[in-house]
Design a protein around this motif. Structure first.
Motif, PDB file in Angstrom:
ATOM      1  N   ARG A  99      72.276 -32.648 -49.795  1.00 30.50           N
ATOM      2  CA  ARG A  99      72.451 -32.235 -51.318  1.00 30.50           C
ATOM      3  C   ARG A  99      71.110 -32.273 -52.037  1.00 30.50           C
ATOM      4  O   ARG A  99      70.042 -33.004 -51.969  1.00 30.50           O
ATOM      5  N   TRP A 124      78.297 -41.787 -47.475  1.00 31.44           N
ATOM      6  CA  TRP A 124      79.187 -40.688 -47.866  1.00 31.44           C
ATOM      7  C   TRP A 124      80.291 -40.521 -47.201  1.00 31.44           C
ATOM      8  O   TRP A 124      81.450 -40.087 -47.670  1.00 31.44           O
ATOM      9  N   ARG A 128      84.208 -40.245 -48.291  1.00 32.97           N
ATOM     10  CA  ARG A 128      85.144 -39.232 -47.878  1.00 32.97           C
ATOM     11  C   ARG A 128      86.294 -39.630 -47.055  1.00 32.97           C
ATOM     12  O   ARG A 128      87.405 -39.313 -47.152  1.00 32.97           O
ATOM     13  N   GLY A 303      87.002 -32.879 -60.740  1.00 31.55           N
ATOM     14  CA  GLY A 303      88.516 -32.596 -60.731  1.00 31.55           C
ATOM     15  C   GLY A 303      89.214 -32.004 -61.839  1.00 31.55           C
ATOM     16  O   GLY A 303      90.402 -31.259 -61.678  1.00 31.55           O
ATOM     17  N   LEU A 367      83.144 -23.081 -59.428  1.00 28.21           N
ATOM     18  CA  LEU A 367      81.765 -23.313 -59.003  1.00 28.21           C
ATOM     19  C   LEU A 367      81.018 -22.126 -58.232  1.00 28.21           C
ATOM     20  O   LEU A 367      81.172 -22.025 -57.197  1.00 28.21           O
ATOM     21  N   HIS A 373      73.180 -27.155 -51.841  1.00 19.56           N
ATOM     22  CA  HIS A 373      73.126 -27.824 -50.353  1.00 19.56           C
ATOM     23  C   HIS A 373      71.592 -27.993 -50.102  1.00 19.56           C
ATOM     24  O   HIS A 373      70.701 -27.425 -50.981  1.00 19.56           O
ATOM     25  N   PRO A 433      86.085 -20.502 -52.373  1.00 22.96           N
ATOM     26  CA  PRO A 433      85.885 -21.082 -53.657  1.00 22.96           C
ATOM     27  C   PRO A 433      85.978 -22.490 -53.546  1.00 22.96           C
ATOM     28  O   PRO A 433      85.439 -23.098 -54.533  1.00 22.96           O
ATOM     29  N   PHE A 434      86.135 -23.265 -52.519  1.00 17.40           N
ATOM     30  CA  PHE A 434      86.273 -24.573 -52.502  1.00 17.40           C
ATOM     31  C   PHE A 434      84.852 -24.943 -51.311  1.00 17.40           C
ATOM     32  O   PHE A 434      84.738 -26.143 -51.018  1.00 17.40           O
ATOM     33  N   ARG A 439      81.002 -30.406 -46.409  1.00 13.98           N
ATOM     34  CA  ARG A 439      81.052 -30.550 -47.652  1.00 13.98           C
ATOM     35  C   ARG A 439      82.093 -29.923 -48.395  1.00 13.98           C
ATOM     36  O   ARG A 439      82.118 -29.917 -49.724  1.00 13.98           O
ATOM     37  N   CYS A 441      85.310 -28.809 -50.774  1.00 13.00           N
ATOM     38  CA  CYS A 441      85.791 -30.041 -51.643  1.00 13.00           C
ATOM     39  C   CYS A 441      86.808 -30.888 -51.208  1.00 13.00           C
ATOM     40  O   CYS A 441      87.722 -30.681 -50.502  1.00 13.00           O
TER      41      CYS A 441
END
Ligand code: HEM
Length: 499
Positions: A99, A124, A128, A303, A367, A373, A433-434, A439, A441
């Protein structure tokens, strides 16, 4: 004579330096993808304009789907086609899973604990894993279905009261309160916002909106690192205020729970705050208070506005295209009939509804540039060499409108998704879109349930009319760039109860 010579010499040196500056980056970065040369010092900063997604799209038409752009002292690569997105998010997924952390995310050390900003390393992965198994697994989400149905019913009651008074409803605001309460009940078994009493809801809406807007604004300190000390646009100052207030809210929730434990001398284990506090109580646990607060921050910020903005755009597109609204209404009538509310369990059977939401996300991904990234090490990409630490922007908005991937790309046509295999999992790179890859969503399973459920409920229970005699063609469909691509003019519509 001597003066003229000096002037000539100075001019030559100046010209040499000027052209040297212009060509220097090209020579040393010979193997970077092509892109605009930009101005000395500023690079292409001035070309970004107010709608960064659109400006990058226009530049990609000149320089191609993999482009290098210099923004101040920063070199960024921009991906604008499904094919290159597949290279970055699938073939080189691991290489590009870092990131690029802007100044805004560094507020109160958020990035050191946040799942959204941590590099894709062990900490991370653990966060997750926790979210995938403890929060967003089908089993966990099924268990909280009743709670979400209650929150949506509260939304419908609020709209019904407005319909009795003949008032217009601000769809984005209502949807945001519902989304915030769904997230907060998921973690804390408690509402954080109230549809009727505007103050708390308004403050939270402002906090989340403020964070999104500030974090999405191009920040000079990100492009000229020496400016970090001065914070020229006040981004750090504004973010600190927002974050401190959010932390106060989380502190209050955690404190209340700890007091409840002390009073009852037993631990309930039916929501995620309980699970997290138990994990945090173990010796050597990584779930410190800072980690918990960053996790809550991620969930509320990532969210809520994403979910509510998608609901608002879906309703706006349906009102802008009455024929599509009629088609959705007819599907709802056929499968559910009048007289009973939509239930979350109905959603998988509603193919046209699914297509409406997908088409909305294609045209209005909340987004539009995903989250930034970064290449972890030097990577060979499409014949170019991308150095480690290069910020990588994927323009999902541009990919969703690419005429080579989509027929008549700017028209709202849910029919293109009916019977199509394309889903949200990021396997078809023309629809991301996600995001896609590691990575992608993490809240996708929740969003996939909430967005269509709210849209179906609003359309099924009410008929909607634009205010002040506005025609569907007159509805303002312009957007406003930020971290979230929002409607420029909030959608306000008058409901009439169907049953
Ligand atoms: C319509 C709703 C939503 C959309 C369109 C959306 C979209 C996205 C996108 C594009 C990313 C970045 C992917 C990338 O960088 O490649 C992302 C990341 C993320 N989203 Fe969502 N999101 C939505 C709802 C949610 C919800 C409901 C939650 C949680 C309650 C959530 C939590 C997150 C988090 C924590 C990340 C960071 C993941 C990571 O970096 O590992 N999102 N989302």
């Amino acid at each position: 004579m001597e003066f003229a010579f000096d002037l000539l010499l100075c001019s030559c040196i100046f010209l040499l330096c000027f052209f040297g500056f212009l060509f220097f980056p090209r020579k040393t970065n010979r193997r970077l993808p092509p892109g605009p040369v930009g101005l000395p010092f500023l690079g292409s900063l001035l070309e970004l304009g107010n709608k960064v997604n659109e400006s990058l799209y226009s530049l990609s038409k000149i320089y191609g789907p993999l482009m290098t752009i210099r923004l101040g002292m920063k070199t960024v690569i921009v991906v604008s086609s499904a094919k290159v997105a597949e290279e970055v998010l699938h073939k080189h997924d691991r290489d590009f899973s870092g990131r690029s952390v802007g100044e805004a995310a560094k507020t109160l050390d958020h990035y050191k604990h946040s799942m959204a900003w941590l590099p894709a390393g062990p900490r991370w992965r653990e966060l997750r894993r926790f979210c995938n198994t403890e929060v967003f697994s089908s089993k966990r989400l099924d268990a909280l279905r009743g709670l979400r149905e209650k929150k949506v019913e509260e939304l419908l009651q609020h709209v019904q009261a407005a319909s009795a008074d003949g008032c217009a409803v601000d769809i984005g605001r209502c949807a945001l309160v519902t989304a915030l309460n769904i997230v907060s009940n998921t973690f804390f078994s408690k509402d954080v916002a109230n549809l009727e009493h505007g103050v708390a809801a308004q403050e939270l809406k402002d906090l989340v909106g403020g964070i999104m807007e500030t974090a999405g604004r191009p920040n000079l300190a990100d492009f000229f690192p020496p400016l970090r000390l001065v914070d020229p646009q006040g981004v750090r100052r504004a973010m600190t205020g927002f974050f401190q207030r959010m932390h106060e809210l989380f502190d209050a929730m955690i404190e209340e729970r700890l007091q409840a434990y002390a009073a009852a001398s037993s631990v309930r284990t039916d929501d995620f705050l309980d699970v997290l506090l138990q994990l945090g109580g173990k010796p050597g646990s990584e779930y410190t208070m800072d980690v918990l607060k960053s996790l809550f921050m991620d969930m509320f910020v990532a969210g809520s506005d994403t979910t509510s903005s998608t609901i608002e755009w879906a309703m706006a597109e349906l009102l802008h295209h009455p024929g599509k609204m009629a088609a959705l209404r007819s599907e709802l009538k056929k499968f559910i009939g009048d007289g009973r509310p939509v239930e979350e369990a109905d959603i998988p059977q509603l193919a046209y509804l699914d297509a409406v939401v997908k088409e909305t996300l294609r045209l209005h991904p909340p987004l539009p540039l995903l989250l930034p990234h970064e290449s972890e090490d030097t990577v060979e990409l499409c014949g170019y060499t991308i150095p480690g630490g290069t910020q990588t922007i994927v323009n999902a908005w541009a990919i969703g409108r690419d005429p080579q991937a989509w027929e008549d790309p700017v028209s709202f046509s849910p029919e293109r998704f009916v019977g199509s295999e394309i889903n949200y999992k990021g396997r078809d790179f023309k629809f991301i879109p996600f995001g896609a890859g590691r990575r992608i969503c993490v809240g996708l399973p929740l969003a996939k349930r909430v967005v269509p459920f709210v849209v179906a409920s609003l359309v099924h229970r009410f008929s909607w009319k634009l205010p002040d005699g506005m025609t569907p063609e007159q509805l303002d469909m312009d957007d406003m760039f930020g971290l979230i691509l929002k409607k420029r003019v909030p959608l306000k519509v008058v409901p009439a109860l169907n049953f």
